[in-house]
Design a protein around this motif. Structure first.
Motif, PDB file in Angstrom:
ATOM      1  N   LEU A  55       0.812  -1.220   0.000  1.00 42.48           N
ATOM      2  CA  LEU A  55       0.000   0.000   0.000  1.00 42.48           C
ATOM      3  C   LEU A  55       0.849   1.275   0.000  1.00 42.48           C
ATOM      4  N   ARG A  56       2.152   1.112  -0.146  1.00 37.36           N
ATOM      5  CA  ARG A  56       3.053   2.261  -0.091  1.00 37.36           C
ATOM      6  C   ARG A  56       2.633   3.411  -1.006  1.00 37.36           C
ATOM      7  N   PRO A  57       2.182   3.151  -2.250  1.00 37.20           N
ATOM      8  CA  PRO A  57       1.800   4.280  -3.110  1.00 37.20           C
ATOM      9  C   PRO A  57       0.663   5.138  -2.547  1.00 37.20           C
ATOM     10  N   VAL A  58      -0.256   4.536  -1.795  1.00 38.29           N
ATOM     11  CA  VAL A  58      -1.373   5.329  -1.251  1.00 38.29           C
ATOM     12  C   VAL A  58      -1.068   5.834   0.154  1.00 38.29           C
ATOM     13  N   LEU A  59      -0.021   5.302   0.773  1.00 35.79           N
ATOM     14  CA  LEU A  59       0.341   5.731   2.131  1.00 35.79           C
ATOM     15  C   LEU A  59       1.468   6.764   2.119  1.00 35.79           C
ATOM     16  N   ILE A  60       1.992   7.091   0.946  1.00 39.10           N
ATOM     17  CA  ILE A  60       3.168   7.949   0.846  1.00 39.10           C
ATOM     18  C   ILE A  60       2.963   9.293   1.536  1.00 39.10           C
ATOM     19  N   GLY A  61       1.757   9.798   1.543  1.00 39.40           N
ATOM     20  CA  GLY A  61       1.487  11.090   2.181  1.00 39.40           C
ATOM     21  C   GLY A  61       1.302  10.997   3.685  1.00 39.40           C
ATOM     22  N   TYR A  62       1.381   9.797   4.220  1.00 39.38           N
ATOM     23  CA  TYR A  62       1.129   9.590   5.654  1.00 39.38           C
ATOM     24  C   TYR A  62       2.316   8.913   6.332  1.00 39.38           C
ATOM     25  N   LEU A  63       3.503   9.039   5.742  1.00 41.84           N
ATOM     26  CA  LEU A  63       4.682   8.366   6.284  1.00 41.84           C
ATOM     27  C   LEU A  63       5.042   8.857   7.688  1.00 41.84           C
ATOM     28  N   THR A  64       4.710  10.108   8.001  1.00 42.10           N
ATOM     29  CA  THR A  64       5.020  10.622   9.341  1.00 42.10           C
ATOM     30  C   THR A  64       4.220   9.891  10.416  1.00 42.10           C
ATOM     31  N   LEU A  65       3.157   9.206  10.015  1.00 41.07           N
ATOM     32  CA  LEU A  65       2.376   8.408  10.953  1.00 41.07           C
ATOM     33  C   LEU A  65       2.750   6.933  10.873  1.00 41.07           C
ATOM     34  N   VAL A  66       3.034   6.489   9.672  1.00 37.13           N
ATOM     35  CA  VAL A  66       3.302   5.060   9.466  1.00 37.13           C
ATOM     36  C   VAL A  66       4.686   4.672   9.980  1.00 37.13           C
ATOM     37  N   VAL A  67       5.701   5.491   9.695  1.00 38.13           N
ATOM     38  CA  VAL A  67       7.078   5.146  10.078  1.00 38.13           C
ATOM     39  C   VAL A  67       7.235   5.013  11.597  1.00 38.13           C
ATOM     40  N   PRO A  68       6.723   5.947  12.397  1.00 31.70           N
ATOM     41  CA  PRO A  68       6.840   5.760  13.855  1.00 31.70           C
ATOM     42  C   PRO A  68       6.163   4.475  14.356  1.00 31.70           C
ATOM     43  N   ALA A  69       5.033   4.113  13.752  1.00 35.22           N
ATOM     44  CA  ALA A  69       4.353   2.881  14.150  1.00 35.22           C
ATOM     45  C   ALA A  69       5.208   1.660  13.825  1.00 35.22           C
ATOM     46  N   LEU A  70       5.844   1.669  12.669  1.00 33.09           N
ATOM     47  CA  LEU A  70       6.711   0.552  12.289  1.00 33.09           C
ATOM     48  C   LEU A  70       7.965   0.517  13.160  1.00 33.09           C
TER      49      LEU A  70
END
Length: 252
Positions: free
Chosen positions: A210-225
């Motif tokens: 889902l990276r192409p649709v999550l690209i604008g939300y990396l500031t939320l996704v990266v900390p969770a990962l």
């Protein structure tokens, strides 16, 4: 047997025929009962047996009627599989049947037991792979379904989400704000629950796809990962410590 009509191009007077050809009876009987249309309209709309769409239409109409009958619920699983077989056979020619099929499936899924609903969600993912961008108009309804059953049917829902994001990316983007809280909550180590390894594998795979649709939300996704990796690292360290202590205690 019915003699062929004359060569003047006139339509056969089947509407008033007391003994119409069998194929017209089959068509009439297969039409959904909810269709409030006249016989004349039905005649003008129906294909003949020579049409490539004749038998798929007969089959789809009959199967939809079964899905609409609660007393035949025990057959709904087989009906869904039969519908999917037709769509796989037709490919994109099945677009014409989407409205009647999707409407009924989305109506049946919430009322089904967990096993049937799981099968329906799995079939919807397959349908999305076949119909591709033609499923975009149903994304709002599908998101209502996947939001409600995210935790209960995670594997099937992630497969559906992946297909929608792949084939309907532009329309899917509008619903990423609804998807993100579900995804981030599931990536929280405290939410993994039973069968954590399997669920974690599914979530990480989907996050990557889902990276192409999550690209604008990396500031939320990266900390969770990052938090998840730290948790896994701690578990590995604790396991190593326990193993070392166990081997030390076992030594003479």
């Amino acid at each position: 047997a019915h003699a062929p009509h004359g060569g003047d191009g006139a339509e056969p007077n089947i509407l008033d025929d007391p003994d119409p050809p069998a194929w017209t009876v089959l068509w009439t009987q297969s039409a959904p009962a909810a269709q409030n249309i006249s016989r004349k309209t039905m005649w003008k709309a129906k294909p003949t047996p020579a049409s490539a769409d004749y038998f798929p239409t007969i089959a789809i109409n009959a199967l939809i009627r079964i899905l609409g009958d609660p007393s035949l619920r025990s057959h709904h699983g087989n009906v869904i599989q039969a519908i999917m077989f037709i769509f796989k056979s037709l490919g994109l020619r099945g677009v014409q049947f989407l409205d009647k099929v999707m409407g009924r499936i989305l109506e049946v899924a919430p009322a089904s037991d967990a096993n049937l609903r799981e099968s329906i969600l799995q079939q919807l993912a397959s349908l999305a792979a076949i119909m591709q961008h033609h499923l975009k108009k149903y994304i709002p309804l599908l998101f209502g379904l996947l939001s409600k059953y995210w935790h209960e049917h995670l594997e099937q829902i992630l497969a559906l989400v992946e297909e929608l994001a792949l084939h309907c990316q532009e329309d899917f983007m509008k619903y990423v704000p609804e998807l993100l809280p579900l995804l981030l909550n599931s990536l929280n180590p405290s939410s993994l629950g039973a069968d954590a390894d399997h669920r974690l594998g599914l979530l990480l795979r989907s996050t990557a796809l889902l990276r192409p649709v999550l690209i604008g939300y990396l500031t939320l996704v990266v900390p969770a990962l990052t938090a998840l990796l730290e948790h896994i690292g701690k578990l590995v360290q604790d396991a190593a410590t326990l193993a070392s202590a166990g081997s030390g205690a076992a030594a003479p």
